[in-house]
Design an enzyme around this catalytic site. Structure first.
Site, PDB file in Angstrom:
ATOM      1  N   ASN A  25       0.869  -1.181   0.000  1.00 23.12           N
ATOM      2  CA  ASN A  25       0.000   0.000   0.000  1.00 23.12           C
ATOM      3  C   ASN A  25       0.908   1.234   0.000  1.00 23.12           C
ATOM      4  OD1 ASN A  25      -1.744   2.080   0.561  1.00 23.12           O
ATOM      5  ND2 ASN A  25      -2.628   1.161   2.402  1.00 23.12           N
ATOM      6  N   ARG A  55      -2.861  -2.083  -3.179  1.00 24.55           N
ATOM      7  CA  ARG A  55      -4.028  -1.238  -2.940  1.00 24.55           C
ATOM      8  C   ARG A  55      -3.922  -0.073  -3.922  1.00 24.55           C
ATOM      9  NH1 ARG A  55      -4.907   3.487   1.360  1.00 24.55           N
ATOM     10  NH2 ARG A  55      -7.093   3.814   0.943  1.00 24.55           N
ATOM     11  N   HIS A 102     -12.630   3.790   0.441  1.00 27.80           N
ATOM     12  CA  HIS A 102     -12.626   2.792   1.529  1.00 27.80           C
ATOM     13  C   HIS A 102     -13.447   1.554   1.138  1.00 27.80           C
ATOM     14  CE1 HIS A 102     -12.212   6.315   4.620  1.00 27.80           C
ATOM     15  NE2 HIS A 102     -11.010   5.818   4.381  1.00 27.80           N
ATOM     16  N   ARG A 127     -10.157  16.683   7.553  1.00 29.02           N
ATOM     17  CA  ARG A 127     -10.987  17.046   6.389  1.00 29.02           C
ATOM     18  C   ARG A 127     -12.369  17.475   6.847  1.00 29.02           C
ATOM     19  NH1 ARG A 127     -10.109  11.584   3.210  1.00 29.02           N
ATOM     20  NH2 ARG A 127      -8.083  11.292   4.155  1.00 29.02           N
ATOM     21  N   GLU A 131      -8.217  -4.694   5.379  1.00 31.28           N
ATOM     22  CA  GLU A 131      -8.142  -4.482   3.930  1.00 31.28           C
ATOM     23  C   GLU A 131      -7.047  -5.341   3.302  1.00 31.28           C
ATOM     24  OE1 GLU A 131      -8.179  -0.535   5.452  1.00 31.28           O
ATOM     25  OE2 GLU A 131      -9.057   0.215   3.598  1.00 31.28           O
TER      26      GLU A 131
END
Ligand code: ADP
Length: 405
Positions: free
Chosen positions: A7, A90, A179, A240, A383
């Site tokens: 990743n 990923r 996600h 964010r 993940e």
């Protein structure tokens, strides 16, 4: 079969090396500050942690060091690189082309390059990571697993913005969602934990980490999700903003004279919990401060929880009902406070959680009471395991694409 999962972020490379027989993680780690002074590799084998400080000027050097560490006679886990059967990557943005995980070839690389404009921060390091592995392990197959793929099942009514249609047709401006690998894993896992048929199950999954998103998953398909064209839309995140009136952006530029990059920076890196609490983006710091009486921290928490609860209410309506709510990722897995406060808003849906069961961090558990109309479940996300499983399926069966639905 042993699979390396990679990743790549802008200045980091996370990895896990998994033996698919028993799905055992043989080692994992993180190369950080790649391309920046002070780069180091943190490598973990079971409970042992090894820190290697070494300059890594780019992702290729980072991956080279990772392979060296895997081979190391003392802290490594393999004797020869041929023990790596495949590498799963990923990839953040697969645009509309990928509703699947794919074997990476030249055509796939071209699509990724063509889509850089959609994910200018994320896809370039993903591409660099794939190119580096292709160079360092030329005979090993690479598979791409996309954050956006699971949400490609969203219907038009969920993914289109109400702006002139030509902006979708010409520029592909639409909601993509992110996600996806996490929402896919935890939604299925929740069905398994509850003994339900995944394809006859309505679940709302709350992935609450630094970045956060919520998804409505009906009969195994994502039908809506809170992140949109970029990972900026949706609930309040660490730094964010999530949803705001888009006219604020114009006001900041026109009336406050802020240049575009400043506004971008403000909304992505200085907003959310950090901007509201003026303290930290880390939920632990904010919860501690609120507990000690810090009013801004409490206000930030109230807004955070309120907006999550509103999304859950909306998604229950979108699916005409909900069987289960799942909490995952850093905050979702570890904050009993956030889970309890969110669920307090959901009494109208018949949600009841058991405070004792909710007092848990980082383990799979049903935290609702037996008479709750909607099950509430904590499911730690994984993940990397999904990426490894998809990679194995593609490589073993010799297919090019693994359709998710
Ligand atoms: P990322 O999006 O970077 O993968 P994670 O899923 O690791 O993020 O989540 C990181 C966040 O999880 C941290 O910012 C922190 O706010 C939160 N977190 C971790 N542990 C706890 C805890 N014990 N209580 C509350 N929040 C926590």
């Amino acid at each position: 079969m042993k699979i390396l999962v990679v990743n790549c972020g802008s200045s980091s490379v996370k990895y896990q090396f998994i033996d698919m027989q028993g799905e055992k993680v043989l080692c994992k780690g993180l190369a950080e500050r790649v391309g920046i002074e002070g780069s180091r590799l943190v490598h973990r084998v079971n409970a042992d942690k090894h820190v290697i400080e070494k300059p890594m000027k780019d992702h290729e050097e980072a991956l080279k060091l990772i392979l060296e560490v895997l081979l190391d006679p003392e802290i490594g886990v393999i004797k020869d690189l041929s023990e790596i059967s495949a590498v799963g990557h990923r990839v953040v943005h697969g645009a509309e082309r990928f509703a699947s995980s794919v074997l990476i070839d030249d055509e796939v690389m071209k699509v990724l390059e063509d889509n850089v404009h959609l994910a200018p921060l994320h896809n370039p390091p993903n591409i660099m990571g794939i190119r580096a592995v292709q160079k360092l392990l030329p005979n090993v197959p690479n598979v791409g697993v996309f954050d956006t793929a699971f949400h490609q099942s969203m219907p038009k009514k969920a993914f289109l913005y109400p702006i002139p249609y030509e902006f979708y047709e010409k520029y592909r401006i639409r909601r993509y969602g992110f996600h996806g690998t996490s929402h896919r894993y935890v939604s299925r896992r929740a069905a398994e934990i509850l003994g339900r048929d995944y394809y006859d199950f309505k679940v709302i999954t709350c992935h609450l980490g630094n970045g956060a998103s919520i998804a409505a998953v009906r009969h195994g398909r994502s039908v809506d999700t809170s992140m949109g064209f970029t990972p900026l839309e949706g609930v309040v995140m660490g730094t964010r903003s999530g949803d705001i009136d888009p006219a604020i952006v114009i006001y900041m530029q026109q009336n406050l004279g802020m240049p575009v990059d400043k506004v971008y920076d403000l909304l992505n890196k200085k907003s959310g919990m950090l901007g509201l609490a003026e303290l930290s983006s880390d939920m632990r710091d904010i919860e501690d401060a609120a507990c000690a009486g810090n009013e801004k921290a409490q206000m930030a928490l109230d807004i955070y929880v309120y907006r999550i609860a509103k999304y859950i209410g909306a998604y229950a309506a979108a699916m005409n009902g909900v069987d289960a709510i799942v909490f995952t990722a850093g905050v979702g897995e570890n904050s009993p406070y956030v889970r309890e406060k969110v669920c307090t808003y959901l009494g109208f849906l018949g949600v009841k959680i058991d405070r004792t069961l909710n007092d848990v961090k980082g383990v799979e558990r049903i935290i609702s009471t037996p008479d709750s109309k909607v099950a509430v479940v904590v499911v730690p996300t994984d993940e990397e395991l999904v990426i490894a499983r998809d990679t194995k399926k593609i490589v073993e069966s010799g297919i090019k694409e693994l359709k998710l639905f």
